[in-house]
Scaffold this motif. Structure first.
Motif, short mmCIF file in Angstrom:
data_model
loop_
_atom_site.label_atom_id
_atom_site.label_comp_id
_atom_site.label_asym_id
_atom_site.label_seq_id
_atom_site.Cartn_x
_atom_site.Cartn_y
_atom_site.Cartn_z
N GLU A 195 0.84 -1.21 0.00
CA GLU A 195 0.00 0.00 0.00
C GLU A 195 0.87 1.25 0.00
O GLU A 195 0.58 2.23 -0.68
N ALA A 196 1.95 1.21 0.77
CA ALA A 196 2.86 2.36 0.83
C ALA A 196 3.50 2.60 -0.54
O ALA A 196 3.59 3.74 -1.01
N LEU A 197 3.92 1.51 -1.20
CA LEU A 197 4.55 1.65 -2.52
C LEU A 197 3.60 2.28 -3.53
O LEU A 197 4.02 3.03 -4.41
N ALA A 198 2.31 2.00 -3.39
CA ALA A 198 1.33 2.57 -4.32
C ALA A 198 1.19 4.08 -4.12
O ALA A 198 0.84 4.80 -5.05
N ILE A 199 1.50 4.56 -2.90
CA ILE A 199 1.37 5.98 -2.59
C ILE A 199 2.67 6.75 -2.86
O ILE A 199 2.67 7.90 -3.25
N MET A 200 3.79 6.08 -2.65
CA MET A 200 5.10 6.74 -2.79
C MET A 200 5.37 7.17 -4.23
O MET A 200 4.90 6.50 -5.15
N PRO A 201 6.16 8.25 -4.44
CA PRO A 201 6.59 8.60 -5.79
C PRO A 201 7.23 7.38 -6.47
O PRO A 201 7.93 6.60 -5.82
N LEU B 170 5.53 11.49 6.55
CA LEU B 170 6.74 12.26 6.88
C LEU B 170 7.94 11.78 6.06
O LEU B 170 8.80 12.57 5.67
N ALA B 171 7.97 10.48 5.80
CA ALA B 171 9.08 9.93 5.01
C ALA B 171 9.00 10.46 3.57
O ALA B 171 10.03 10.78 2.96
N ILE B 172 7.79 10.59 3.05
CA ILE B 172 7.62 11.13 1.69
C ILE B 172 8.01 12.61 1.66
O ILE B 172 8.71 13.07 0.75
#
Ligand code: C2E
Ligand code: MG
Ligand code: MG
Ligand code: MG
Length: 289
Positions: free
Chosen positions: A104-110, A269-271
């Motif tokens: 799910e995180a990968l889908a949101i990350m640039p 925050l990481a993004i």
């Protein structure tokens, strides 16, 4: 060990633990019981630690690190609950729960950012878990080339042949494999010879003492050279100061992570952190142009 609350939750005034050793055994046992008794699914999450390319100062991706906020005990370190999950055989389920969050995180990350995910020894020696992870990737539509699995050498000791097969299958699917904590435990050059790794992660034990201890510096330099000669990437973990970051860059270590750059952070925050690094790099480049 983040389980100090255990004692205070028992009946008050009674000296429950008789020695440190017994205390550790009891704490281990309590974590195992908690993993089996209550559903931990909603209490698990991932934080994301930025991984920086030293030459450019850009964030190239993150390492996903598991966090368990237990209703009963509060926050428990992964160094405690991952081994407990392995002993109680809940690790396969835990890995799937965490990996679903990672996807799910990968889908949101640039899209140019990659994600490293830690697999335990049990996971990498288990065809069923690895097949399940591959199926999850396919269903998610995430490009497997954005995913890296980190494994430690302990994983290779218990069942080398199965680990070898699983690693080959994962790499054939486009996933890269990093050897974590290199230089500790049961490091063997034959592992690097016999298995195709895409990356070596230099253990923080060497990196943290890099500027104070000539031997740590020599070992780190040798691993960086080894990686260059093998044509694979090196990552230093545990970078806590600018001096160490500069020193690593000077000896040709390609990637770094550590508190000097950023602690592991919640996804948003990481993004943000990666975006701020990009702006800083652009500002520097336009100044020097
Ligand atoms: P690891 O994979 O070697 O992760 C690096 C550890 O170093 C992390 O500890 C990270 O928070 C910490 N660290 C990062 N930068 C610095 C620094 O500058 N200084 C210091 N002193 N420490 C730093 P953490 O998050 O407590 O994780 C510990 C271990 O638990 C990991 O070591 C990994 O082996 C395991 N682990 C964490 N998440 C997972 C997971 O999702 N699955 C599995 N199987 N294992 C996990
Ligand atoms: Mg790791
Ligand atoms: Mg490590
Ligand atoms: Mg470690």
């Amino acid at each position: 060990f983040a389980l100090y609350q255990v004692k205070s939750k028992r009946s008050s005034g009674v000296e429950f633990f008789s020695s440190d050793h017994e205390k550790i055994l009891t704490q281990r046992h309590l974590i195992e019981l908690e993993l089996q008794a209550n559903d931990f699914a909603s209490e698990l999450k991932l934080d994301y630690q930025p991984i920086i390319e030293l030459k450019s100062g850009r964030v190239v991706g993150y390492e996903a690190l598991a966090r368990w906020d237990s209703a009963r005990f509060g926050r428990i370190s992964p160094e405690a609950f991952i081994p407990a999950a392995e002993r109680t055989a809940v690790i396969g389920r835990m890995t799937r729960i965490l990996f679903a969050q990672a996807l799910e995180a990968l889908a949101i990350m640039p899209k140019h950012l990659r994600l490293s995910f830690n697999l335990s020894a049990r996971d990498i020696c288990d065809h069923e878990t690895s097949m399940a992870l591959l199926a999850m990737i396919t269903r998610s539509g995430v490009d497997p080339r954005r995913i890296e699995f980190e494994i430690t050498e302990t994983a290779l000791l218990s069942d080398f042949d199965t680990a070898d097969q699983v690693i080959s299958m994962l790499r054939a699917a486009g996933i890269s494999i990093a050897l974590d904590d290199f230089g500790t435990g049961f490091s063997s050059l034959s592992h690097i010879h016999r298995l195709a790794f895409d990356k070596l992660k230099i253990d923080k034990g060497f990196v943290m003492n890099f500027d104070r201890d000539a031997r740590c510096m020599s070992i780190t330099r040798s691993v960086a050279n080894l990686c260059q000669n093998l044509g694979i990437a090196s990552v230093a973990e545990g970078v806590e100061s600018e001096e160490i970051a500069d020193g690593l860059k000077a000896i040709g270590v390609r990637l770094a992570q550590g508190y000097y750059f950023s602690r592991p952070l919640p996804l948003e925050l990481a993004i943000d952190y990666a975006a701020r690094c990009e702006s800083a790099v652009s500002a520097r480049n336009s100044l020097s142009a």
